[in-house]
Write a protein that holds these residues in place. Sequence first.
Motif: not given
Length: 367
Positions: A67-71, A170-179, A181-192
């Motif tokens: 987490k420290i490395i990826r953050s 996943d290593s950039l988010f806490s366990e309570t915020k895993r949902i 992650v999927a929402q954020l990746l959807e933004i990446g899809v919208v932005e193509e």
Amino acid sequence: MNYTLQNHFLAKIGRLFSRTMTNTPTTKSASFFFLESVEQFDIIKIATADAVIIGHTDISTAQALLKIIRSANQRMVYLKPVFIASLALYESLKHQVDGWYQPSEIPQLTATATSINLRMKELTSDATNRDVKSNVLRKTVQYLYTRQENSLQPYFSEASTINYIYPFVDSLFSETKRIEVAQLLEIGVVEEWLEQVVIDTIETGKQTIKINAFNITFAGEQLAKFGYYVAPKTIGLPEGVLGLAPFQKLVQQELVHVQENQHQSFLLELGLIQKNLSFLSPKAQEELALDCLLYLQKGGVAKASFGFTPTNQLWLLLPDLSDKVAIAIAETAFASLQKMLREVLDISQPLIELNMFRVQEQLPVIE
């Protein structure tokens, strides 16, 4: 916002050159930085090492180190190849790291680290945006670009509240915020920047949850390599105008379409006649050339894609047209530009030249 590849912010990203791969021997000795505790974390040593080895420690410490490395904000840290020395830890975290470190496998690990580091050297931007979502998306496409898989595949995990985990992100988010992650990746899809592929669905009561894998797109590669803005020399390209590398890629894609569908497509090359514009500075000529392209773009040339190169050449890709229609478009573009330039500069000399090419195996040099 709903973008396509042609009018996507690709026009705002990337420096105008093609990616080149350096043939560096993979047999050279690698510099490994061994890390077993948070106290040993040293950003300079990690940045300068070829890879990080997480030693024999417990899983919570290994996850904290990842987490420290990826953050981190520096790409030479957050994208660093990471191997794990403990087989038990590797079995638990193999989706989050680049391999299992064993002395007998050092040549292969060195080759893996070298490949990733070569890709990392092609990147020009760090995750320093104040917006967390922008940073995570940039890091994600950079991670995919530097790894051979080029796909973010979720894996099953009983520890996750949504039953699956995405590597790296996943290593950039806490366990309570895993949902999130999927929402954020959807933004990446919208932005193509990302393309999603549904690989499974989960029924949770009355709700059906899609599990998607995410592939990096061509636009995502440009974001990974160059960041959000274009800087050909001193000016930025406006939306809807592609730089050199994206336009070259688009032409190659159109060549494939022509061969598959047996239709005709054309390229128009428009260039300023520099000897007749010698009274303008090089920067003024550059800005004038871009103004010419914008003039054509705003004129609404049907189905055209627009490219601008570091040599101030203007390019139009005209897909799926007859000879007659393509020639008419070329003549109209040439005449309107010549008229506009003469009115603006108040001179009668020819100021622009036009070349027209059919999209076929022998393509003109776009540079």
